[in-house]
Design an enzyme around this catalytic site. Structure first.
Site, mmCIF file in Angstrom:
data_model
loop_
_atom_site.group_PDB
_atom_site.id
_atom_site.type_symbol
_atom_site.label_atom_id
_atom_site.label_comp_id
_atom_site.label_asym_id
_atom_site.label_seq_id
_atom_site.Cartn_x
_atom_site.Cartn_y
_atom_site.Cartn_z
ATOM 1 N N GLU A 154 36.875 -10.260 -25.311
ATOM 2 C CA GLU A 154 36.728 -9.479 -24.072
ATOM 3 C C GLU A 154 35.348 -9.679 -23.452
ATOM 4 O O GLU A 154 35.176 -9.579 -22.247
ATOM 5 C CB GLU A 154 36.874 -7.991 -24.388
ATOM 6 N N HIS A 197 44.390 -11.945 -27.977
ATOM 7 C CA HIS A 197 42.989 -12.241 -27.698
ATOM 8 C C HIS A 197 42.443 -13.420 -28.486
ATOM 9 O O HIS A 197 41.310 -13.820 -28.278
ATOM 10 C CB HIS A 197 42.129 -11.003 -27.998
#
Ligand code: DGL
Length: 279
Positions: A154, A197
């Site tokens: 992120e 992710h």
């Protein structure tokens, strides 16, 4: 159900854009709506009950827009809520990413020894282990939660010394040192990236593992499963120009969604293309 309807895709955040990218490549004529529940990310450290509630709300939002196929692009939500969502909308084909990921893993191994890395919740739930054993009951599955990879990705930190140090620590228990390899092939032959992710971290993982170990994720196999699901129901878009349109929705800041989302999607995304919604 009309073949003109879009495909709905949701994830806890931007990571599912890796799955969306694969869908767009495989099904370029299809319209898609992507919902990233960034306000409530991460799902991977939450309880199954909470994840199931969030997933039901995200799915309901997409169903409300009228869709012909629902893709749960989040591993944690797929592991927890796939059956619930299928039961809630029995007419709607619903796909998760765990089963396609398990299929990709089994196809990538000869010795049936597989390592899975995912969020804490996905590992605890055992969905990957079960999906792999359903395909290959003899498979040996080593599973490892890698929660810190989510905030690193992120943050846009996909490589470098910090990522490497974290990755080495997580991988050590599932990939024992060279000297610990046994002739029966206990060393996993393949690493499944069981979290949306993780694909952008594949380069860093590859640098540690070397070329011998295959790294697989579920994006391409999920896209293939989506194509199959549409074909099986005669729901493929009639267009043939590769001009499918994609709408992006997020539950939190559009600017951040666009900035980080571009990294996962692999193409530029502007904040103006992203709608802010409430669940
Ligand atoms: N999308 C989640 C998954 O694939 C990762 C991020 C989160 O924990 O919400 O498991």
């Amino acid at each position: 159900m009309s073949s003109d309807l879009p495909i709905g895709v949701f994830d806890s955040g931007m990571g599912g854009l890796t799955v969306l990218a694969a869908l767009m490549e495989r099904l370029p004529d299809e319209d898609m709506i992507y919902l990233g529940d960034t306000a409530r990310l991460p799902y991977g450290t939450k309880s199954p009950r909470t994840v199931a509630r969030y997933a039901a709300q995200a799915a309901a939002k997409l169903v409300e827009q009228k869709i012909k196929l629902l893709v749960i692009a989040c591993n944690t939500a797929s592991a927890t809520a796939l059956d619930d969502l299928r039961a809630a909308w029995p007419e709607l084909p619903v796909l998760g990413v765990v089963e396609p990921g398990a299929r990709a893993a089994c196809a990538a191994t000869r010795n049936g020894s597989i390592a899975v890395i995912a969020t804490e919740s996905t590992i605890r739930n055992g969905a990957y282990q079960a999906a792999i054993h359903k395909i290959n009951p003899q498979a040996r599955v080593a599973a490892q939660a890698c929660s810190l990879f989510v905030p690193l990705a992120e943050e846009g930190w996909m490589e470098g010394p910090i990522v490497e140090a974290v990755a080495r620590r997580y991988l050590a228990p599932v990939f024992p040192a060279e000297t610990a390899r046994t002739p029966d092939g206990r060393m996993p032959e393949c690493l499944v990236l069981g979290c949306t992710h993780f694909p952008p971290l594949a380069g860093a993982l590859r640098a540690i593992l070397g070329e011998e170990i295959k790294i697989v994720d579920s994006a391409a196999t999920t896209a293939a499963a989506a194509a199959e699901a549409l074909d099986g129901r005669g729901l493929r878009s009639g267009r043939n120009l590769g001009q499918g349109k994609t709408r992006f929705m997020t539950t939190d800041d559009e600017v951040r969604f666009a900035r980080i989302g571009s990294l996962f999607l692999g193409r530029p995304l502007e904040a103006g293309q992203v709608e802010l919604i409430n669940l």
